[in-house]
Design an enzyme around this catalytic site. Structure first.
Site, short mmCIF file in Angstrom:
data_model
loop_
_atom_site.label_atom_id
_atom_site.label_comp_id
_atom_site.label_asym_id
_atom_site.label_seq_id
_atom_site.Cartn_x
_atom_site.Cartn_y
_atom_site.Cartn_z
N LYS A 87 0.86 -1.19 0.00
CA LYS A 87 0.00 0.00 0.00
C LYS A 87 0.89 1.23 0.00
O LYS A 87 1.82 1.35 0.82
CB LYS A 87 -0.88 -0.03 1.25
CG LYS A 87 -2.15 0.77 1.15
CD LYS A 87 -2.99 0.52 2.40
CE LYS A 87 -4.31 1.23 2.35
NZ LYS A 87 -4.96 1.20 3.68
O1 G3P Z 1 -7.79 2.07 4.81
C1 G3P Z 1 -7.73 3.40 5.09
C2 G3P Z 1 -9.04 4.08 5.34
O2 G3P Z 1 -10.10 3.19 5.21
C3 G3P Z 1 -9.04 4.86 6.62
O3 G3P Z 1 -10.31 5.22 7.06
O4 G3P Z 1 -11.74 5.96 8.91
O5 G3P Z 1 -9.29 6.51 8.96
O6 G3P Z 1 -10.82 7.65 7.37
P1 G3P Z 1 -10.54 6.40 8.14
#
Ligand code: G3P
Length: 222
Positions: A87
């Site tokens: 990633k």
């Molecule tokens: O995988 C990364 C992403 O899904 C992060 O989500 O909730 O930190 O905005 P969030």
């Protein structure tokens, strides 16, 4: 649409995997930090997740800053287990690194994607997965699903010469999941809490309660 789980928590992954409905895992530095994990254990932790999810893609994020360092770290992460996907956050350096890694047959999930041009560039550079974020737009009073829709349309308009799947990321609610599926996003990566919410409906609970009450009439159980 496929479901991934967006977590680095081993117990959450094990429990969600037991449902038999998951197709992969995504992690990031924040999710790993949330587990209390230390740098020395990071690789073992990723290997453990990759073993639990044998054969399914598990995204492990590089924190390198230069193209060369991203390529080196990406090669190393990919060597840890056959199902590890590298990633990388979208930027000029990571596009170049993605191109190099893709040439070697290493799959890249390009993350922190917030616009269609970013998504298109990621796909052109060779990213196997492109991860547009939804919830973080909502957090700043914007409409994340509108941005996702633009990205899904733009990516699905073209043949990139290799498979590209859109991972709807930063998912917070079952509504995000429904809308992503209606748009034709390939994957939603969902935190465990939101995944459990996806399973629930008040009418399901109500229906279950009446089945149980009525069955007691049949069995005579009090
Ligand atoms: O995988 C990364 C992403 O899904 C992060 O989500 O909730 O930190 O905005 P969030």
């Amino acid at each position: 649409m496929k479901f991934f789980i967006d977590t680095a928590d081993i117990e959450e992954i094990k429990e969600a995997m037991s449902w038999g409905a998951l197709a992969g895992v995504t992690t990031n530095p924040s999710l790993y930090a949330k587990t209390g994990g230390k740098l020395a254990d990071f690789e073992d932790h990723m290997v453990k997740i990759a073993e639990i999810c044998e054969g399914l893609p598990v995204s492990a994020e590089s924190t390198a800053k230069t193209t060369d360092a991203m390529v080196a770290e990406g090669e190393h992460l990919a060597s840890l287990a056959p199902n590890i996907v590298v990633k990388l956050p979208v930027c000029a350096e990571s596009l170049a690194a993605t191109h190099a890694l893709a040439e070697e047959g290493i799959k890249v999930n390009m993350t922190l994607v917030f616009s269609a041009p970013q998504a298109l560039l990621a796909a052109r550079a060779g990213a196997r997965y492109v991860s547009p974020f939804v919830g973080r737009f909502d957090d700043i009073g914007d409409e994340g699903l509108d941005h996702l829709e633009e990205i899904v349309t733009c990516i699905h308009n073209y043949d990139f010469g290799h498979e590209v799947e859109i991972i709807t990321a930063s998912v917070r609610t079952p509504h995000h999941v429904t809308q992503a599926a209606l748009m034709g996003a390939d994957i939603a990566t969902v935190p465990f809490g939101a995944l459990k919410k996806c399973l629930k409906h008040p009418l399901t609970d109500q229906g279950l309660a009446s089945f149980e009450a009525d069955w007691k009439k049949v069995t005579g159980e009090k």
